[in-house]
Enzyme design. Structure first.
Site, PDB file in Angstrom:
ATOM      1  N   ARG A  94      36.936  35.133  32.635  1.00  0.00           N
ATOM      2  CA  ARG A  94      38.181  35.991  32.545  1.00  0.00           C
ATOM      3  C   ARG A  94      39.306  35.273  33.354  1.00  0.00           C
ATOM      4  O   ARG A  94      40.630  35.284  32.749  1.00  0.00           O
ATOM      5  CB  ARG A  94      38.235  37.398  33.004  1.00  0.00           C
ATOM      6  N   ASP A 140      45.748  44.550  29.512  1.00  0.00           N
ATOM      7  CA  ASP A 140      47.304  45.339  29.083  1.00  0.00           C
ATOM      8  C   ASP A 140      48.198  45.159  30.134  1.00  0.00           C
ATOM      9  O   ASP A 140      49.376  45.042  29.712  1.00  0.00           O
ATOM     10  CB  ASP A 140      46.868  46.491  28.601  1.00  0.00           C
ATOM     11  N   LEU A 141      47.972  45.427  31.290  1.00  0.00           N
ATOM     12  CA  LEU A 141      48.975  45.378  32.347  1.00  0.00           C
ATOM     13  C   LEU A 141      49.242  43.730  32.548  1.00  0.00           C
ATOM     14  O   LEU A 141      50.645  43.641  32.864  1.00  0.00           O
ATOM     15  CB  LEU A 141      48.211  45.651  33.703  1.00  0.00           C
ATOM     16  N   ILE A 156      36.183  51.191  40.323  1.00  0.00           N
ATOM     17  CA  ILE A 156      36.835  50.065  39.725  1.00  0.00           C
ATOM     18  C   ILE A 156      36.419  49.807  38.407  1.00  0.00           C
ATOM     19  O   ILE A 156      37.156  49.592  37.460  1.00  0.00           O
ATOM     20  CB  ILE A 156      36.995  48.747  40.511  1.00  0.00           C
ATOM     21  N   ARG A 171      27.812  30.720  39.697  1.00  0.00           N
ATOM     22  CA  ARG A 171      29.235  31.018  39.388  1.00  0.00           C
ATOM     23  C   ARG A 171      29.994  31.120  40.673  1.00  0.00           C
ATOM     24  O   ARG A 171      31.325  30.792  40.813  1.00  0.00           O
ATOM     25  CB  ARG A 171      29.410  32.060  38.601  1.00  0.00           C
ATOM     26  N   LYS A 185      36.108  31.960  46.029  1.00  0.00           N
ATOM     27  CA  LYS A 185      36.262  31.789  44.704  1.00  0.00           C
ATOM     28  C   LYS A 185      37.687  32.356  43.909  1.00  0.00           C
ATOM     29  O   LYS A 185      38.451  31.744  43.238  1.00  0.00           O
ATOM     30  CB  LYS A 185      34.939  32.244  43.947  1.00  0.00           C
ATOM     31  N   ASN A 186      37.748  33.595  44.170  1.00  0.00           N
ATOM     32  CA  ASN A 186      38.889  34.290  43.680  1.00  0.00           C
ATOM     33  C   ASN A 186      40.188  33.960  44.176  1.00  0.00           C
ATOM     34  O   ASN A 186      41.226  34.370  43.365  1.00  0.00           O
ATOM     35  CB  ASN A 186      38.416  35.780  43.921  1.00  0.00           C
ATOM     36  N   ARG A 199      37.468  45.866  30.872  1.00  0.00           N
ATOM     37  CA  ARG A 199      38.284  44.776  31.411  1.00  0.00           C
ATOM     38  C   ARG A 199      39.575  44.402  30.505  1.00  0.00           C
ATOM     39  O   ARG A 199      39.661  43.126  30.158  1.00  0.00           O
ATOM     40  CB  ARG A 199      37.636  43.565  32.180  1.00  0.00           C
ATOM     41  N   PRO A 200      40.531  45.399  30.106  1.00  0.00           N
ATOM     42  CA  PRO A 200      41.586  44.817  29.271  1.00  0.00           C
ATOM     43  C   PRO A 200      42.333  43.925  30.091  1.00  0.00           C
ATOM     44  O   PRO A 200      42.339  43.922  31.407  1.00  0.00           O
ATOM     45  CB  PRO A 200      42.037  46.128  28.786  1.00  0.00           C
ATOM     46  N   ASP A 203      33.378  44.191  44.808  1.00  0.00           N
ATOM     47  CA  ASP A 203      32.545  42.906  44.749  1.00  0.00           C
ATOM     48  C   ASP A 203      31.478  43.032  45.917  1.00  0.00           C
ATOM     49  O   ASP A 203      30.605  42.055  45.853  1.00  0.00           O
ATOM     50  CB  ASP A 203      33.265  41.679  44.986  1.00  0.00           C
ATOM     51  N   CYS A 226      33.170  42.127  29.437  1.00  0.00           N
ATOM     52  CA  CYS A 226      32.336  41.488  30.090  1.00  0.00           C
ATOM     53  C   CYS A 226      31.458  42.554  30.642  1.00  0.00           C
ATOM     54  O   CYS A 226      31.613  43.742  30.431  1.00  0.00           O
ATOM     55  CB  CYS A 226      32.796  40.520  31.269  1.00  0.00           C
TER      56      CYS A 226
HETATM   57  C1  EPZ Z   1      39.474  40.467  40.212  1.00  0.00           C
HETATM   58  O1  EPZ Z   1      39.159  40.885  38.886  1.00  0.00           O
HETATM   59  C2  EPZ Z   1      38.241  39.739  40.567  1.00  0.00           C
HETATM   60  N1  EPZ Z   1      38.126  38.557  39.802  1.00  0.00           N
HETATM   61  C3  EPZ Z   1      36.738  40.615  40.398  1.00  0.00           C
HETATM   62  O2  EPZ Z   1      36.023  39.749  41.063  1.00  0.00           O
HETATM   63  C4  EPZ Z   1      37.083  41.781  41.182  1.00  0.00           C
HETATM   64  O3  EPZ Z   1      35.988  42.703  41.073  1.00  0.00           O
HETATM   65  C5  EPZ Z   1      38.347  42.683  40.923  1.00  0.00           C
HETATM   66  O4  EPZ Z   1      39.449  41.720  40.962  1.00  0.00           O
HETATM   67  C6  EPZ Z   1      38.537  43.799  41.685  1.00  0.00           C
HETATM   68  O5  EPZ Z   1      38.706  43.691  43.075  1.00  0.00           O
HETATM   69  C7  EPZ Z   1      38.904  37.531  40.086  1.00  0.00           C
HETATM   70  O6  EPZ Z   1      39.722  37.389  40.884  1.00  0.00           O
HETATM   71  C8  EPZ Z   1      38.535  36.318  39.170  1.00  0.00           C
HETATM   72  P1  EPZ Z   1      41.456  44.250  38.203  1.00  0.00           P
HETATM   73  P2  EPZ Z   1      40.307  41.364  37.970  1.00  0.00           P
HETATM   74  O7  EPZ Z   1      42.471  43.667  37.160  1.00  0.00           O
HETATM   75  O8  EPZ Z   1      41.781  40.765  38.606  1.00  0.00           O
HETATM   76  C9  EPZ Z   1      41.468  47.366  34.991  1.00  0.00           C
HETATM   77  C10 EPZ Z   1      33.704  38.538  41.127  1.00  0.00           C
HETATM   78  O9  EPZ Z   1      32.433  39.154  41.127  1.00  0.00           O
HETATM   79  N2  EPZ Z   1      42.447  46.677  34.138  1.00  0.00           N
HETATM   80  O10 EPZ Z   1      41.991  44.429  39.656  1.00  0.00           O
HETATM   81  O11 EPZ Z   1      40.040  41.081  36.628  1.00  0.00           O
HETATM   82  C11 EPZ Z   1      39.826  46.688  34.955  1.00  0.00           C
HETATM   83  O12 EPZ Z   1      39.271  46.785  33.513  1.00  0.00           O
HETATM   84  C12 EPZ Z   1      34.960  39.419  40.184  1.00  0.00           C
HETATM   85  O13 EPZ Z   1      34.044  37.908  41.604  1.00  0.00           O
HETATM   86  C13 EPZ Z   1      43.143  47.208  33.162  1.00  0.00           C
HETATM   87  O14 EPZ Z   1      42.679  48.245  32.574  1.00  0.00           O
HETATM   88  O15 EPZ Z   1      40.326  42.864  38.491  1.00  0.00           O
HETATM   89  C14 EPZ Z   1      39.399  47.359  36.106  1.00  0.00           C
HETATM   90  O16 EPZ Z   1      38.852  48.522  35.726  1.00  0.00           O
HETATM   91  C15 EPZ Z   1      34.403  40.456  39.261  1.00  0.00           C
HETATM   92  N3  EPZ Z   1      44.142  46.647  32.654  1.00  0.00           N
HETATM   93  C16 EPZ Z   1      40.623  47.591  37.067  1.00  0.00           C
HETATM   94  O17 EPZ Z   1      41.757  47.643  36.067  1.00  0.00           O
HETATM   95  C17 EPZ Z   1      44.374  45.397  32.955  1.00  0.00           C
HETATM   96  O18 EPZ Z   1      45.564  44.716  32.316  1.00  0.00           O
HETATM   97  C18 EPZ Z   1      40.760  46.502  38.246  1.00  0.00           C
HETATM   98  O19 EPZ Z   1      40.747  45.387  37.522  1.00  0.00           O
HETATM   99  C19 EPZ Z   1      43.876  44.765  34.113  1.00  0.00           C
HETATM  100  C20 EPZ Z   1      43.032  45.416  34.658  1.00  0.00           C
END
Ligand code: EPZ
Length: 426
Positions: free
Chosen positions: A94, A126-127, A332, A402, A22-23, A123-124, A310, A118
């Site tokens: 998202r 900003d990055l 995370i 999903r 999926k991801n 989950r901002p 995950d 969510c």
């Molecule tokens: C991806 O989410 C996956 N989703 C998530 O899978 C997975 O849990 C996550 O990566 C971590 O492996 C998809 O690929 C669609 P991150 P993502 O940016 O990209 C913070 C599932 O169940 N952050 O690596 O959104 C964030 O809040 C889902 O399949 C910021 O602060 O995760 C988190 O605490 C759930 N600012 C951390 O970083 C930003 O701009 C890591 O999030 C971006 C992220």
């Protein structure tokens, strides 16, 4: 609302095929926006999330050919009718936010709703925005939308992420493929899905190297062509079934597994006393457990190659049945223990203290009615239900739909007693 009814206590025996990830699929679909030529994705998982993104792409004017029930999807973004991704489409999932960078890179403008928080955390994004801004995008956040413009195109940048983000790494990579010059991403996420995305982008004519390591280099090109790409297999689905077999007991062989991407889980399973035969060449993972009790194991979730967040909920379901006390730290997401009180309804002994859960293993779980608030939490309840004695009803299974393709069918083929009841029944 549909529910799953599981009559637990039966060992699992047999073999299971792993679906496309999926991801990975979601980001590959977003990549189709970068080109005027068709992108064909095979091994596409038929899931609520991937179908949902295909609807958003259609709204933007992408011609989507994906017959129901098939695993091949053709996306043709020759001309877009809109570069605006509305709130309703982005709020629900998202990953929809990742359409921003590709549209901006190709058309010089895009407007995409902010995704909001969510269930698992704030989950901002900003990055994501900092990366696009470093590439020269003018960004205006207004009325819940990000309005982005780069009239003369995006330019190269050196982006050092302050912490690892899968989504921001992928988003920056997508956008940089069409930027002028060489973009370097440092402290990039190393998840296998990022390497899969880079492979597809390179087939489309992009010049991406280092994906899957902490430094990714993208030499921008003028335009991209179409491509055909097989979505990598889903390591999270594979890990989930591995834990289902470990929890219920039995002997299950998972086929088509990206074995090398599951080393952290394999180590944890071995430590817990589960027999794991991982064959990287054959892409199989055989999981066996007889009468031997599980041993308690501590884990911390970490970015890849660490233990994946995950798979944390599923591992907690397993540890609920281990001998001894295990500690799970979620590093995370700030709110990813919602399955803990539901597992307790099945008889688990779990105390949550901030980012830490302390699990005192019990010798038996007992069926009950439960519900969950996100995808991985729901499937942890399925795992617990398979191992529990008696009947477990898992509510709100739209979360499961999903991200798990044909879940009941796959588990039933291994001897599980699991049926879907529609809202009117049960
Ligand atoms: C991806 O989410 C996956 N989703 C998530 O899978 C997975 O849990 C996550 O990566 C971590 O492996 C998809 O690929 C669609 P991150 P993502 O940016 O990209 C913070 C599932 O169940 N952050 O690596 O959104 C964030 O809040 C889902 O399949 C910021 O602060 O995760 C988190 O605490 C759930 N600012 C951390 O970083 C930003 O701009 C890591 O999030 C971006 C992220």
């Amino acid at each position: 609302m549909d529910k799953l009814r599981i009559t637990g206590g039966t060992e699992l025996h047999g073999s299971l095929d792993i679906s496309g990830a999926k991801n990975s699929a979601l980001k590959l679909m977003a990549a189709s926006l970068l080109t005027a030529h068709p992108v064909t994705l095979t091994n596409m998982p038929n899931l609520a999330d991937t179908r949902f993104l295909s609807q958003l792409l259609s709204v933007l004017g992408v011609e989507v050919y994906w017959p129901n029930g098939t695993n091949e999807c053709r996306l043709n973004a020759e001309t877009l009718s809109s570069t605006i991704a509305p709130y309703d489409q982005v709020r629900k999932m998202r990953a929809s936010f990742n359409v921003l960078g590709p549209m901006l890179a190709r058309y010089g403008h895009a407007t995409v709703s902010l995704p909001g928080g969510c269930a698992i955390g704030a989950r901002p994004v900003d990055l994501h925005l900092k990366a696009l801004s470093a590439m020269g995008a003018d960004l205006l956040v207004e009325g819940g939308y990000v309005k982005a413009a780069a009239i003369h195109g995006l330019k190269s940048a050196r982006i050092v992420f302050p912490f690892v983000s899968v989504g921001a790494t992928e988003h920056a990579m997508l956008a940089a493929t069409l930027a002028k010059g060489t973009t370097i991403l440092e402290n990039a996420a190393q998840e296998p899905e990022i390497a899969d995305l880079a492979t597809c982008l390179n087939k489309m004519g992009a010049d991406v190297s280092g994906a899957g390591t902490s430094t990714v280099t993208i030499n921008g090109v003028e335009s991209l062509s179409g491509a055909q790409h097989a979505v990598m297999p889903d390591r999270i689905e594979a890990g989930t079934f591995a834990m289902a077999a470990a929890a219920a007991g039995g002997d299950v062989t998972l086929q088509g597994v990206p074995v090398a991407s599951l080393l952290a889980l394999n180590d944890a399973l071995l430590e817990a006393g589960v027999e794991v035969d991982a064959d990287i060449e054959a892409s199989t993972l055989r999981i066996r457990r007889g009468q031997t009790p599980l041993r308690a194991v501590n884990i911390n979730t970490q970015p890849y190659p660490g233990f994946p967040t995950d798979l944390q909920a599923q591992f907690m379901a397993l540890m609920a049945l281990a001998k001894g006390t295990s500690i799970i730290r979620e590093t995370i997401f700030e709110n990813r223990f919602m399955h803990a009180p539901e597992l307790s309804r099945l008889g688990a002994d779990i105390a949550v203290r901030g980012q830490e859960a302390v699990i005192n293993g019990v010798s038996q779980l007992y069926g009950a009615e439960v519900m969950a608030t996100d995808l991985r939490a729901s499937v942890s309840l399925v795992i617990a239900g398979l191992a529990a004695s008696g009947v477990t009803d898992v509510n709100r299974i739209y979360h499961l739909d999903r991200g798990f393709e044909r879940l009941e069918e796959k588990l039933t083929a291994c001897g599980a007693n699991i049926v879907r009841l529609d809202g009117a029944e049960g």
